[in-house]
Motif scaffolding. Structure first.
Motif, short mmCIF file in Angstrom:
data_model
loop_
_atom_site.label_atom_id
_atom_site.label_comp_id
_atom_site.label_asym_id
_atom_site.label_seq_id
_atom_site.Cartn_x
_atom_site.Cartn_y
_atom_site.Cartn_z
N VAL A 2 36.97 42.82 39.30
CA VAL A 2 36.75 42.23 37.98
C VAL A 2 37.89 42.60 37.04
O VAL A 2 38.43 41.75 36.33
CB VAL A 2 35.40 42.70 37.40
CG1 VAL A 2 35.22 42.20 35.98
CG2 VAL A 2 34.25 42.25 38.29
N HIS A 54 41.31 40.73 36.61
CA HIS A 54 41.36 39.51 35.80
C HIS A 54 41.25 39.86 34.32
O HIS A 54 40.66 40.88 33.95
CB HIS A 54 40.21 38.57 36.18
CG HIS A 54 40.22 38.17 37.62
ND1 HIS A 54 41.03 37.18 38.11
CD2 HIS A 54 39.52 38.64 38.69
CE1 HIS A 54 40.83 37.04 39.41
NE2 HIS A 54 39.93 37.91 39.79
N ILE A 80 37.23 38.83 31.71
CA ILE A 80 36.08 38.28 32.44
C ILE A 80 34.81 38.94 31.92
O ILE A 80 34.75 40.16 31.74
CB ILE A 80 36.23 38.51 33.95
CG1 ILE A 80 37.06 37.39 34.56
CG2 ILE A 80 34.87 38.57 34.64
CD1 ILE A 80 37.13 37.42 36.07
N GLN A 81 33.79 38.14 31.66
CA GLN A 81 32.48 38.65 31.27
C GLN A 81 31.52 38.35 32.41
O GLN A 81 30.99 37.25 32.53
CB GLN A 81 32.01 37.99 29.97
CG GLN A 81 32.84 38.40 28.75
CD GLN A 81 32.30 37.76 27.47
OE1 GLN A 81 32.15 36.55 27.37
NE2 GLN A 81 32.01 38.60 26.49
N THR A 82 31.29 39.36 33.24
CA THR A 82 30.46 39.15 34.44
C THR A 82 29.03 38.75 34.07
O THR A 82 28.36 38.07 34.85
CB THR A 82 30.44 40.42 35.30
OG1 THR A 82 29.95 41.52 34.52
CG2 THR A 82 31.83 40.74 35.83
N MET A 124 28.59 35.08 34.34
CA MET A 124 29.08 34.41 35.55
C MET A 124 27.97 34.20 36.56
O MET A 124 27.00 34.97 36.62
CB MET A 124 30.22 35.21 36.18
CG MET A 124 31.47 35.26 35.34
SD MET A 124 32.79 36.20 36.15
CE MET A 124 33.12 35.17 37.60
N ASP A 138 30.10 32.76 42.17
CA ASP A 138 31.49 32.95 41.75
C ASP A 138 31.90 34.40 41.95
O ASP A 138 33.03 34.69 42.38
CB ASP A 138 31.66 32.54 40.29
CG ASP A 138 31.46 31.04 40.08
OD1 ASP A 138 31.82 30.28 40.99
OD2 ASP A 138 30.92 30.66 39.03
#
Length: 445
Positions: free
Chosen positions: A39, A42, A45-47, A50, A54
């Protein structure tokens, strides 16, 4: 009774742990973790927002689609402790299973926060609290037991699935610590009893399996930290420390020694507030009443401004960023993105080791270089690991005497030391020593 073990995640890397054990018609899932390095590589990114597919494609969470090949019903999801590589995928995957999440009190508190933060899926699994030493039925013929272990987070357990064919011991993550700073010592007596009753399979964390000797106790790290901090007692500039936010024992020591050298400790960073706040809420630790902890960016910056206005020599910020995470407090300080000004000679204590993974190693190197460019003096590796070294692995094999062994929590290179050690204890690759990979199913009975 047929026994199958699905090695779903964490068998080719350090991170995204997930293992399923099928005993007859009953299945227990151990851990649902996140590989944070996949994570962090990148930007922004806001997991939480998501989709699980993905994240699976990124290699960030386990690919649990292999569960469809296990012929049975999931009875429980059991995280061993509260680190993200063990609970970070619960918000993405747990809702697929009609089963409760069963965990120790502190771990369960952190699971609640993971579920509350989840922005894509609704997770309504029942949450069941069970202390070390507790048991619960799994189907008609099996039983789940929690055995207390010591790790770099409070509330760590090793779950045992007792089956008619013998016990399945899920051995992630621990060290053998007889003098922990917070919590009880590891329950080796119970492991020996389970070994005498018969262990069918032992799944073991191999993080430090290539390192000789024995992992020291947390009390050793506490003494190291006390020595380092008291050596700075007369310094009239800034002193900053960073450690694992979840390492409550270490945070407790940092707070205590800060006060001993006449500085006011302040916990800064979202995860610092999260983990310490959770530990305090459930009574796992008692911090001073006047200890401030701030997680939101604006609150943190206000705290930094206060420190600068009232004098850095009066404060001891304990911040996130021990791995050089790009958005963590210490990394932002190194880039000059906070109101806190680092001056030539200021001290930065890394009370944490580097997680052995290339992304972490690169980010940590960059963070240290940024800090040095501003004149900071680095105190590195004031720390002991939470994982067994070779002598600890020998002691556990001797206690449990398992019929089968499955190494985990590493890549192939990381398994080599454990394979050599197990071979010297009479285990043989392909017979009773099984090196697996993500997505495999091993049939033991």
């Amino acid at each position: 009774m047929e026994i199958e073990i699905a090695t779903i995640g964490g068998y080719e890397e350090v991170g995204r742990q997930m293992t399923a054990v099928r005993a007859g018609d009953d299945i227990v899932i151990f851990d649902m973790g996140l590989n944070l390095s996949k994570v962090l590589i990148h930007d922004d990114i806001q997991t939480e927002r998501m989709h699980s597919l993905d994240l699976i494609d990124m290699g960030a969470i386990p690919d649990d689609r292999i569960m469809s090949e296990l012929d049975g019903d999931v009875r429980a999801i059991v995280p061993t402790h509260g680190h993200l590589d063990h609970i970070g995928a619960i918000g993405k995957l747990a809702h697929r299973y009609d089963a409760p999440v069963v965990a120790s009190p502190y771990t369960l508190e952190l699971v609640r926060e993971e579920i509350d933060d989840e922005g894509k899926f609704t997770v309504e699994n029942e949450l069941i609290e069970m202390d070390a030493g507790g048991t619960m039925a799994v189907g008609d013929r099996c039983q789940l037991e929690f055995v207390n272990v010591t790790h770099s987070v409070v509330g760590a357990i090793n779950p045992i699935l007792h089956t008619p064919e013998g016990a399945i011991v899920y051995g992630l993550d621990k060290r053998i610590d007889h003098t922990p700073v917070v919590g009880d010592p590891i329950d080796l007596k119970r492991f020996r009893e389970i070994g005498r009753d018969g262990v069918l399979c032992y799944i073991e964390d191999c993080t430090n399996a290539n390192r000789k000797g024995r992992t020291p106790s947390e009390s050793v790290a506490r003494n190291q930290l006390q020595d380092v901090m008291h050596s700075m007692e007369d310094y009239d500039g800034g002193i900053v420390a960073t450690t694992f936010a979840s390492h409550i024992a270490r945070v407790t020591s940092l707070v205590e020694f800060a006060e001993e050298i006449g500085r006011e400790p302040i916990l800064l960073g979202r995860s610092m507030e999260k983990y310490s706040g959770a530990a305090e809420r459930i009574g796992a630790v008692t911090f001073p009443n006047d200890l401030d902890m701030y997680g939101h960016r604006k609150s943190v910056d206000r705290a930094f401004k206060r420190i600068m206005n009232e004098g850095k020599e009066n404060f001891f910020p304990i911040v996130t960023g021990h791995q050089g995470e790009p958005r963590a407090m210490l990394t932002r300080m190194g880039r000059g993105e906070t109101p806190y000004d680092l001056d030539n000679g200021d001290k930065v204590i890394f009370s944490a080791g580097i997680i052995p993974e290339p992304t972490n190693e690169g980010q940590r190197y960059q963070s240290e270089q940024l800090l040095r460019m501003q004149g900071a003096r680095i105190y590195d590796d004031v720390h002991v690991s939470g994982h067994l070294r070779q002598e600890g692995h020998y002691e556990m094999l001797d206690a449990l005497q398992p019929q089968h062994v499955i190494p985990s929590h590493q890549d192939m290179q990381g398994y080599s030391g454990y394979i050599d050690l197990a071979a010297k204890q009479g285990y043989k690759l392909g017979r009773d020593l099984h090196v697996s990979s993500n997505g495999n199913i091993l049939q033991l009975v």
